[in-house]
Every structure is written in structure tokens, then in C-alpha cells.
Design an enzyme around this catalytic site. Sequence first.
Site, PDB file in Angstrom:
ATOM      1  N   ASP A  58      20.424  17.162  27.051  1.00  0.00           N
ATOM      2  CA  ASP A  58      21.867  16.911  26.939  1.00  0.00           C
ATOM      3  C   ASP A  58      22.626  18.069  27.576  1.00  0.00           C
ATOM      4  O   ASP A  58      23.068  18.982  26.900  1.00  0.00           O
ATOM      5  CB  ASP A  58      22.243  16.765  25.459  1.00  0.00           C
ATOM      6  N   PHE A  59      22.750  18.001  28.904  1.00  0.00           N
ATOM      7  CA  PHE A  59      23.532  19.030  29.595  1.00  0.00           C
ATOM      8  C   PHE A  59      24.874  18.469  30.065  1.00  0.00           C
ATOM      9  O   PHE A  59      25.599  19.133  30.794  1.00  0.00           O
ATOM     10  CB  PHE A  59      22.730  19.613  30.762  1.00  0.00           C
ATOM     11  N   LYS A  60      25.146  17.236  29.702  1.00  0.00           N
ATOM     12  CA  LYS A  60      26.409  16.583  30.092  1.00  0.00           C
ATOM     13  C   LYS A  60      26.787  17.018  31.508  1.00  0.00           C
ATOM     14  O   LYS A  60      27.852  17.585  31.758  1.00  0.00           O
ATOM     15  CB  LYS A  60      27.522  16.915  29.096  1.00  0.00           C
ATOM     16  N   GLY A 169      27.831  11.384  16.027  1.00  0.00           N
ATOM     17  CA  GLY A 169      29.018  11.514  15.183  1.00  0.00           C
ATOM     18  C   GLY A 169      28.788  11.112  13.733  1.00  0.00           C
ATOM     19  O   GLY A 169      29.712  11.134  12.921  1.00  0.00           O
ATOM     20  N   ILE A 170      27.532  10.763  13.407  1.00  0.00           N
ATOM     21  CA  ILE A 170      27.190  10.376  12.031  1.00  0.00           C
ATOM     22  C   ILE A 170      27.201  11.614  11.124  1.00  0.00           C
ATOM     23  O   ILE A 170      26.714  12.671  11.503  1.00  0.00           O
ATOM     24  CB  ILE A 170      25.745   9.802  11.988  1.00  0.00           C
ATOM     25  N   ALA A 172      28.190  14.737   9.694  1.00  0.00           N
ATOM     26  CA  ALA A 172      29.057  15.926   9.781  1.00  0.00           C
ATOM     27  C   ALA A 172      30.407  15.623  10.444  1.00  0.00           C
ATOM     28  O   ALA A 172      31.421  16.215  10.098  1.00  0.00           O
ATOM     29  CB  ALA A 172      28.335  17.040  10.542  1.00  0.00           C
ATOM     30  N   LEU A 177      26.638   5.807   9.160  1.00  0.00           N
ATOM     31  CA  LEU A 177      25.469   5.169   9.791  1.00  0.00           C
ATOM     32  C   LEU A 177      25.471   3.660   9.579  1.00  0.00           C
ATOM     33  O   LEU A 177      25.193   2.895  10.504  1.00  0.00           O
ATOM     34  CB  LEU A 177      24.175   5.805   9.248  1.00  0.00           C
ATOM     35  N   GLY A 190      22.582  15.443  14.263  1.00  0.00           N
ATOM     36  CA  GLY A 190      22.240  16.862  14.258  1.00  0.00           C
ATOM     37  C   GLY A 190      22.268  17.456  12.871  1.00  0.00           C
ATOM     38  O   GLY A 190      21.281  17.452  12.133  1.00  0.00           O
ATOM     39  N   ARG A 191      23.448  17.983  12.466  1.00  0.00           N
ATOM     40  CA  ARG A 191      23.557  18.761  11.231  1.00  0.00           C
ATOM     41  C   ARG A 191      23.082  18.048   9.986  1.00  0.00           C
ATOM     42  O   ARG A 191      22.519  18.695   9.092  1.00  0.00           O
ATOM     43  CB  ARG A 191      25.021  19.225  11.052  1.00  0.00           C
TER      44      ARG A 191
HETATM   45  O1  O7E Z   1      27.599  16.413  14.647  1.00  0.00           O
HETATM   46  P1  O7E Z   1      26.130  16.568  14.658  1.00  0.00           P
HETATM   47  O2  O7E Z   1      25.676  17.875  14.114  1.00  0.00           O
HETATM   48  O3  O7E Z   1      25.402  15.397  14.046  1.00  0.00           O
HETATM   49  O4  O7E Z   1      25.654  16.628  16.187  1.00  0.00           O
HETATM   50  C1  O7E Z   1      25.995  15.658  17.111  1.00  0.00           C
HETATM   51  C2  O7E Z   1      25.306  15.919  18.425  1.00  0.00           C
HETATM   52  O5  O7E Z   1      25.731  14.958  19.357  1.00  0.00           O
HETATM   53  C3  O7E Z   1      25.605  17.273  19.028  1.00  0.00           C
HETATM   54  O6  O7E Z   1      24.464  17.684  19.767  1.00  0.00           O
HETATM   55  C4  O7E Z   1      26.750  16.990  19.972  1.00  0.00           C
HETATM   56  O7  O7E Z   1      26.775  17.885  21.064  1.00  0.00           O
HETATM   57  C5  O7E Z   1      26.394  15.594  20.445  1.00  0.00           C
HETATM   58  N1  O7E Z   1      27.533  14.758  20.857  1.00  0.00           N
HETATM   59  C6  O7E Z   1      28.588  14.548  20.019  1.00  0.00           C
HETATM   60  O8  O7E Z   1      28.599  14.990  18.871  1.00  0.00           O
HETATM   61  N2  O7E Z   1      29.650  13.818  20.466  1.00  0.00           N
HETATM   62  C7  O7E Z   1      29.707  13.251  21.693  1.00  0.00           C
HETATM   63  O9  O7E Z   1      30.665  12.593  22.012  1.00  0.00           O
HETATM   64  C8  O7E Z   1      28.609  13.425  22.545  1.00  0.00           C
HETATM   65  C9  O7E Z   1      27.510  14.126  22.090  1.00  0.00           C
HETATM   66  C10 O7E Z   1      26.331  14.092  22.876  1.00  0.00           C
HETATM   67  O10 O7E Z   1      25.230  14.251  22.429  1.00  0.00           O
HETATM   68  O11 O7E Z   1      26.487  13.755  24.127  1.00  0.00           O
HETATM   69  C11 O7E Z   1      25.428  13.374  24.809  1.00  0.00           C
HETATM   70  C12 O7E Z   1      24.577  12.432  24.032  1.00  0.00           C
END
Ligand code: O7E
Length: 211
Positions: A58-60, A169-170, A172, A177, A190-191
Site C-alpha cells: 500500500d504505497f498509494k 475504515g472498520i 477505529a 463490519l 488495522g488497529r
Molecule cells: O483504521 P485502521 O487502523 O483499521 O487502518 C486502516 C488501514 O487502511 C490503514 O492502513 C490506512 O492507511 C488504510 N486506508 C484507510 O484507512 N483509508 C483509505 O481510504 C485507504 C486506506 C488504504 O489502505 O488504502 C489503500 C488500500
Amino acid sequence: MTELILALDVPDRKEALNIAESCAPFIDAIKVGYPLVLSSGLSIAEDLASPGLPLIADFKVADIPNTNRLICEVVFSAGFDAVIAHGFVGADAARACIEVAHSHSGKAYIVAEMSHPGATEFFHDGVAERIAALAVRCGADGIIAPATRPERVARLREIVGDKAIYSPGIGAQGGDLDAVARLVDGVIVGRSIYAADDPAAAAERLSRICR
Ligand code: O7E
């Protein structure tokens, strides 16, 4: 079934590897981004190879086509299976990522709309819809759409059809979900997993809802 993708945003290499190993039975892929790669180096991809799960970089990616191509070549040579790129940079730049991914038998996903509150400043008014259409036109393997706005995921699904939608976005960030699981192909968490007292138990609990 909805895939459960662990966002391994843990900047400590050893801790990240421990979490990945303990969660591996309950997740379908691992997403690695800047927090872990900048602290541990790209070789983290080799270290994470042992559970045998797909690794998503995920380097966008959001540069000109030539630079995107160079970045993606490095990503896939390091052992990643997929890359995430931005679509707002335009079709030529997105296509560069997609072409490199496919030349390595990998996948490329395009961010259509982000999950945080500020995303509505620029991704609304038809922009996300246009990016989703661009992703389809360019042959991307799927898009990223916000679990914090299930109605937006449903709208973007109308545009991408059966292409994959992965949704962060689930937990935190407030996303539920249950509200998005059936709208998407996978959720990115993630978190709620890596910051839990017991990450494996948290992953197992979420995976039960996804199955
Ligand atoms: O909020 P968390 O901790 O559950 O983490 C969410 C992860 O998804 C985190 O790595 C963040 O960088 C990523 N993410 C978003 O939260 N929102 C986005 O709109 C896009 C991403 C992302 O992963 O983009 C590429 C998939």
C-alpha cells in the site's frame, strides 16, 4: 465470503512479524504500508512470506507514469503480490502501475474514495465515480472504497460491477463490519486487530463475521 486483510501498520519489525504469524490462520492477506516499510525496509516482504498469504503493497502510488512504473517494478521484485495506486493522477499513470503488476502476474488496485472525514472535500461531487470508471477502463483488478460510508460503496459497486472492492475504515475509524461485509470483496482492518490485547483473537472474531 468476505476477505479479511490485515493492515500491518506496526513500525516495529519484530512485533509486526509476531502479529502477522499469530493472525495468519484468520486472515486472507496482509497489507504493508509506509509505517512498516520505512522502518524495516522492503525486505520485510521476504520476512512476511512464511505464512504464505498474499502481500499487498500500500504505497498509494501517485506519480507520473514513468516513476509509477519504476516504483511498481521495485515493489514486485521485492516479493509483493499486489500494489495500491491512486487514480486521481489519471489513466496513463494508473495504467503504468496496472501494466507492471500484470507483467509480474500481480494485481493492482486503485483508490476510488478514501475513508477519513476529509476525503469528502475532494472525492465527492462525482470524482470518486470517475476514478472508479477509470479503474474499470484501465483494467485494474479492483478499487478501494470507504467502509465508513456504505452508501458510497454501494454506489461505486454500480460502476465497477464484479471487480473487487476492498474497504478500509472498520472499527477505529467508525465503520461497521456488518454494514459493509456483504457489499465488498474484502475489508482492510488495522488497529482493531494489531492494537488489540490479543490480535489473533480479534482477527478470529472478525473473520467469523466475514465467513
Ligand atoms: O483504521 P485502521 O487502523 O483499521 O487502518 C486502516 C488501514 O487502511 C490503514 O492502513 C490506512 O492507511 C488504510 N486506508 C484507510 O484507512 N483509508 C483509505 O481510504 C485507504 C486506506 C488504504 O489502505 O488504502 C489503500 C488500500
